[in-house]
Write an enzyme that holds these catalytic residues in place. Sequence first.
Site, PDB file in Angstrom:
ATOM      1  N   GLN A  22       0.847  -1.189   0.000  1.00  0.00           N
ATOM      2  CA  GLN A  22       0.000   0.000   0.000  1.00  0.00           C
ATOM      3  C   GLN A  22       0.883   1.239   0.000  1.00  0.00           C
ATOM      4  OE1 GLN A  22      -3.431  -0.694   3.055  1.00  0.00           O
ATOM      5  NE2 GLN A  22      -1.777  -2.097   3.550  1.00  0.00           N
TER       6      GLN A  22
ATOM      7  N   HIS B  85      -1.446   1.425  -4.283  1.00  0.00           N
ATOM      8  CA  HIS B  85      -1.815   2.831  -4.052  1.00  0.00           C
ATOM      9  C   HIS B  85      -0.931   3.796  -4.847  1.00  0.00           C
ATOM     10  CE1 HIS B  85      -4.040   1.861  -0.002  1.00  0.00           C
ATOM     11  NE2 HIS B  85      -4.716   1.514  -1.070  1.00  0.00           N
TER      12      HIS B  85
ATOM     13  N   CYS C  86       3.048  18.259 -19.237  1.00  0.00           N
ATOM     14  CA  CYS C  86       3.236  16.809 -19.392  1.00  0.00           C
ATOM     15  C   CYS C  86       4.303  16.574 -20.464  1.00  0.00           C
ATOM     16  CB  CYS C  86       1.914  16.172 -19.805  1.00  0.00           C
ATOM     17  SG  CYS C  86       2.115  14.454 -20.355  1.00  0.00           S
TER      18      CYS C  86
ATOM     19  N   GLY D 280       2.891  -4.557   8.958  1.00  0.00           N
ATOM     20  CA  GLY D 280       2.875  -3.117   9.203  1.00  0.00           C
ATOM     21  C   GLY D 280       1.703  -2.381   8.596  1.00  0.00           C
ATOM     22  N   THR D 281       0.528  -2.982   8.707  1.00  0.00           N
ATOM     23  CA  THR D 281      -0.668  -2.296   8.193  1.00  0.00           C
ATOM     24  C   THR D 281      -1.776  -2.383   9.241  1.00  0.00           C
ATOM     25  OG1 THR D 281      -2.329  -2.213   6.423  1.00  0.00           O
ATOM     26  CG2 THR D 281      -1.298  -4.358   6.817  1.00  0.00           C
TER      27      THR D 281
ATOM     28  N   ASN E 157       3.256  -7.097  12.975  1.00  0.00           N
ATOM     29  CA  ASN E 157       2.866  -5.703  13.191  1.00  0.00           C
ATOM     30  C   ASN E 157       3.401  -5.214  14.534  1.00  0.00           C
ATOM     31  OD1 ASN E 157       1.550  -3.432  12.300  1.00  0.00           O
ATOM     32  ND2 ASN E 157      -0.510  -4.287  12.447  1.00  0.00           N
ATOM     33  N   LEU E 158       3.461  -3.908  14.685  1.00  0.00           N
ATOM     34  CA  LEU E 158       3.880  -3.361  15.971  1.00  0.00           C
ATOM     35  C   LEU E 158       2.767  -3.510  17.007  1.00  0.00           C
ATOM     36  CD1 LEU E 158       6.331  -1.931  17.205  1.00  0.00           C
ATOM     37  CD2 LEU E 158       5.258   0.242  16.635  1.00  0.00           C
TER      38      LEU E 158
ATOM     39  N   ALA F 101       9.216  -4.053  12.714  1.00  0.00           N
ATOM     40  CA  ALA F 101       9.415  -4.815  11.475  1.00  0.00           C
ATOM     41  C   ALA F 101      10.884  -5.129  11.208  1.00  0.00           C
ATOM     42  CB  ALA F 101       8.817  -4.034  10.301  1.00  0.00           C
TER      43      ALA F 101
END
Length: 237
Positions: free
Chosen positions: A94, A112, A139, A179-180, A205-206, A223
Amino acid sequence: MPKNIFVLTGAGISAESGLGTFRDRQGEGVWAKFDPMKLATPEAFARDPKTVLAFYDLRRRNLLGAEPNAAHFALARLEAALGQRGGSLALVTQNIDDLHERAGSTRVIHMHGELLKARCNACEAVHPWLYDLAVSHACPDCGCAGVLRPHVVWFGETPLAMDAIGRALRMADLFVAIGTSGAVYPAAGFVAEARAYGLCTCEINLEAADNADLFDEQRLGAASETVPRWVEELVGR
Ligand code: OAD
């Protein structure tokens, strides 16, 4: 050992590289300080492009000064080890940073988007972009000005590569989220989908995620320590 592993990463894997997370229990995440509705929606960009671009300029500068940490390197090692054994790692992130790539991961799905790219709203061309982005920039493909935006997914927009993600989930033996917070869909729903396909599920995860009860196994900690340890258990030193 599982042959095909699906790993979903979130902001927590890059936290020890100095890139802030969005939500945490201490209320210090990015979205506690800034209103996402004013900075991360197509409507906000249409209303006030300068403010939105300045927010992403700051994040781009932070990213260019950051380095991958031991967790990113461990996942690159896992990809190589699984490949040698005829398996594969589907690494879906993500995160809009490029720290997985800089650590050596070769096939990262950025659902994302990517901060170091700009996309043209007129011709849809995507360009590498390492500098501040101004409304006046044209552009490089179609020459239109006022139409370049960061190549990131905003609230209300559909994440990228959802078909490829669905295919990777169906062929995996193990689902791991790292980590999400499990707060943002559709990514937060992947674990339920994985369970429906009969996969084992593991959270690294934390702090326990919002959807922690859907994981068979939980490994809590930073992590940079937990991910290398997990990879070592799977593929050795
Ligand atoms: P969050 O900020 O919501 O969650 C970060 C997670 O990482 C939390 O569960 C923390 O406990 C954990 N964490 C923090 N430090 C850690 C560390 N050192 N080691 C391991 N874990 C740690 O981030 P995401 O879940 O990635 O979307 O957020 C999902 C999406 O929400 C983002 O991609 C972004 C955001 O709004 C868009 O901008 C579209």
